[in-house]
Design a protein around this motif. Structure first.
Motif, PDB file in Angstrom:
ATOM      1  N   LEU A   1       0.855  -1.495  -6.831  1.00  0.00           N
ATOM      2  CA  LEU A   1       1.775  -2.233  -5.975  1.00  0.00           C
ATOM      3  C   LEU A   1       2.268  -1.311  -4.871  1.00  0.00           C
ATOM      4  O   LEU A   1       2.603  -0.150  -5.125  1.00  0.00           O
ATOM      5  CB  LEU A   1       2.983  -2.732  -6.772  1.00  0.00           C
ATOM      6  N   VAL A   2       2.338  -1.849  -3.635  1.00  0.00           N
ATOM      7  CA  VAL A   2       2.857  -1.088  -2.506  1.00  0.00           C
ATOM      8  C   VAL A   2       3.877  -1.954  -1.779  1.00  0.00           C
ATOM      9  O   VAL A   2       3.561  -3.083  -1.369  1.00  0.00           O
ATOM     10  CB  VAL A   2       1.737  -0.672  -1.537  1.00  0.00           C
ATOM     11  N   ALA A   3       5.094  -1.439  -1.650  1.00  0.00           N
ATOM     12  CA  ALA A   3       6.151  -2.181  -0.962  1.00  0.00           C
ATOM     13  C   ALA A   3       5.927  -2.137   0.543  1.00  0.00           C
ATOM     14  O   ALA A   3       5.464  -1.143   1.096  1.00  0.00           O
ATOM     15  CB  ALA A   3       7.516  -1.602  -1.316  1.00  0.00           C
ATOM     16  N   ASP A   4       6.300  -3.240   1.196  1.00  0.00           N
ATOM     17  CA  ASP A   4       6.143  -3.363   2.646  1.00  0.00           C
ATOM     18  C   ASP A   4       7.301  -4.205   3.157  1.00  0.00           C
ATOM     19  O   ASP A   4       7.170  -5.412   3.345  1.00  0.00           O
ATOM     20  CB  ASP A   4       4.793  -4.010   2.958  1.00  0.00           C
ATOM     21  N   GLY A   5       8.462  -3.569   3.360  1.00  0.00           N
ATOM     22  CA  GLY A   5       9.649  -4.320   3.742  1.00  0.00           C
ATOM     23  C   GLY A   5      10.055  -5.267   2.626  1.00  0.00           C
ATOM     24  O   GLY A   5      10.258  -4.853   1.485  1.00  0.00           O
ATOM     25  N   GLN A   6      10.152  -6.551   2.936  1.00  0.00           N
ATOM     26  CA  GLN A   6      10.515  -7.562   1.941  1.00  0.00           C
ATOM     27  C   GLN A   6       9.312  -8.071   1.165  1.00  0.00           C
ATOM     28  O   GLN A   6       9.447  -8.957   0.322  1.00  0.00           O
ATOM     29  CB  GLN A   6      11.220  -8.744   2.632  1.00  0.00           C
ATOM     30  N   TRP A   7       8.146  -7.497   1.430  1.00  0.00           N
ATOM     31  CA  TRP A   7       6.914  -7.923   0.765  1.00  0.00           C
ATOM     32  C   TRP A   7       6.393  -6.837  -0.159  1.00  0.00           C
ATOM     33  O   TRP A   7       6.776  -5.668  -0.063  1.00  0.00           O
ATOM     34  CB  TRP A   7       5.840  -8.265   1.812  1.00  0.00           C
ATOM     35  N   VAL A   8       5.499  -7.224  -1.024  1.00  0.00           N
ATOM     36  CA  VAL A   8       4.799  -6.265  -1.874  1.00  0.00           C
ATOM     37  C   VAL A   8       3.342  -6.689  -1.964  1.00  0.00           C
ATOM     38  O   VAL A   8       3.027  -7.879  -2.067  1.00  0.00           O
ATOM     39  CB  VAL A   8       5.441  -6.171  -3.278  1.00  0.00           C
ATOM     40  N   HIS A   9       2.452  -5.708  -1.888  1.00  0.00           N
ATOM     41  CA  HIS A   9       1.019  -5.973  -1.917  1.00  0.00           C
ATOM     42  C   HIS A   9       0.430  -5.464  -3.230  1.00  0.00           C
ATOM     43  O   HIS A   9       0.726  -4.343  -3.664  1.00  0.00           O
ATOM     44  CB  HIS A   9       0.324  -5.293  -0.739  1.00  0.00           C
ATOM     45  N   LEU A  10      -0.405  -6.288  -3.839  1.00  0.00           N
ATOM     46  CA  LEU A  10      -1.074  -5.951  -5.095  1.00  0.00           C
ATOM     47  C   LEU A  10      -2.532  -5.633  -4.815  1.00  0.00           C
ATOM     48  O   LEU A  10      -3.225  -6.398  -4.137  1.00  0.00           O
ATOM     49  CB  LEU A  10      -1.000  -7.124  -6.072  1.00  0.00           C
ATOM     50  N   GLY A  11      -3.013  -4.501  -5.357  1.00  0.00           N
ATOM     51  CA  GLY A  11      -4.405  -4.130  -5.160  1.00  0.00           C
ATOM     52  C   GLY A  11      -5.084  -3.694  -6.438  1.00  0.00           C
ATOM     53  O   GLY A  11      -4.441  -3.235  -7.381  1.00  0.00           O
ATOM     54  N   ASP A  12      -6.409  -3.858  -6.461  1.00  0.00           N
ATOM     55  CA  ASP A  12      -7.266  -3.411  -7.556  1.00  0.00           C
ATOM     56  C   ASP A  12      -7.805  -2.037  -7.158  1.00  0.00           C
ATOM     57  O   ASP A  12      -8.485  -1.894  -6.145  1.00  0.00           O
ATOM     58  CB  ASP A  12      -8.408  -4.414  -7.741  1.00  0.00           C
ATOM     59  N   LEU A  13      -7.506  -1.012  -7.967  1.00  0.00           N
ATOM     60  CA  LEU A  13      -7.832   0.366  -7.610  1.00  0.00           C
ATOM     61  C   LEU A  13      -9.305   0.717  -7.808  1.00  0.00           C
ATOM     62  O   LEU A  13      -9.947   0.236  -8.742  1.00  0.00           O
ATOM     63  CB  LEU A  13      -6.994   1.334  -8.450  1.00  0.00           C
ATOM     64  N   GLY A  14      -9.798   1.593  -6.942  1.00  0.00           N
ATOM     65  CA  GLY A  14     -11.111   2.187  -7.102  1.00  0.00           C
ATOM     66  C   GLY A  14     -10.975   3.638  -7.537  1.00  0.00           C
ATOM     67  O   GLY A  14      -9.899   4.099  -7.920  1.00  0.00           O
ATOM     68  N   ASP A  15     -12.070   4.381  -7.467  1.00  0.00           N
ATOM     69  CA  ASP A  15     -12.095   5.776  -7.905  1.00  0.00           C
ATOM     70  C   ASP A  15     -11.345   6.696  -6.942  1.00  0.00           C
ATOM     71  O   ASP A  15     -11.213   6.403  -5.751  1.00  0.00           O
ATOM     72  CB  ASP A  15     -13.540   6.270  -8.024  1.00  0.00           C
ATOM     73  N   TYR A  16     -10.900   7.836  -7.483  1.00  0.00           N
ATOM     74  CA  TYR A  16     -10.325   8.901  -6.656  1.00  0.00           C
ATOM     75  C   TYR A  16     -11.437   9.556  -5.847  1.00  0.00           C
ATOM     76  O   TYR A  16     -12.559   9.740  -6.335  1.00  0.00           O
ATOM     77  CB  TYR A  16      -9.674   9.966  -7.550  1.00  0.00           C
TER      78      TYR A  16
END
Length: 207
Positions: A79-94
């Motif tokens: 999860l990454v906050a963006d002001g009043q929003w939050v974005h959900l992502g599926d992680l890949g490799d480092y």
């Protein structure tokens, strides 16, 4: 699967627009080289050699890098906050990009991300909202996550949910199309868990 939050301002530079456009996240800490095979002790040694951190800041840097490099895994969620929003992502490799390993930049330690959903922070359930409020650069949700059903462990109930339906995502259409293509390809994966996650994500987007 695991759930993490990460701040979008490594080294104090706001990167959220770049994260969303280029499908990645980064954590900062330049001058430490490729950390893929590095133990926490090796991370500490490299941070000390860089001379940029000391005391509690040094301790936090080791924890943050270990979370980002080793505890996060392909297929976990962020999860990454963006002001009043939050974005959900599926992680890949480092992966490590030497091009950005320089003072004041810090985009060298990266993970690819397939962005799945954007919702108002007001729609988050209390446990996930607490995770997002953590002041650490990166942290992990330590509770139990219901299997596969993303909406069960992200969203609460209330008027904010209808707002989320009306403005589903701040990610541009080209990025969404690319993400859907990646998910469709994942449906053919040999990994049953990855196929299930891809199917759930596609069905959830189609709702």
């Amino acid at each position: 699967m695991k759930l993490f939050q990460i701040k979008a301002s490594p080294l104090g530079v706001e990167r959220i627009a770049e994260f969303l456009e280029n499908n990645y996240i980064c954590i900062g800490y330049p001058g430490t080289g490729d950390l893929e095979g590095a133990s926490p002790e090796e991370m500490l040694a490299r941070l000390l050699k860089s001379g940029a951190y000391q005391g509690k800041e040094l301790e936090a840097a080791v924890v943050n890098l270990n979370l980002f490099v080793h505890e996060m895994q392909d297929g976990d969620y962020v999860l990454v906050a963006d002001g009043q929003w939050v974005h959900l992502g599926d992680l890949g490799d480092y992966f490590y990009d030497e091009t950005y390993d320089k003072a004041g930049d810090g985009r060298c330690h990266r993970r690819g991300v397939t962005w799945l959903k954007s919702i108002p922070q007001s729609a988050l359930n209390p446990e996930v909202a607490e995770l997002l409020a953590d002041e650490s650069s990166v942290s992990r949700y330590r509770g139990t996550l219901p299997a596969a059903r993303i909406e069960l462990w992200l969203e609460g109930t209330g008027p904010a949910d209808s707002a989320a339906d009306g403005n589903r995502s701040r990610v541009d259409e080209i990025t969404v199309a690319k993400a859907i293509a990646v998910l469709k390809e994942a449906l053919n994966s040999d990994d049953a868990d990855r196929r299930e996650r891809a199917a759930v994500a596609i069905l959830h987007y189609a709702k």
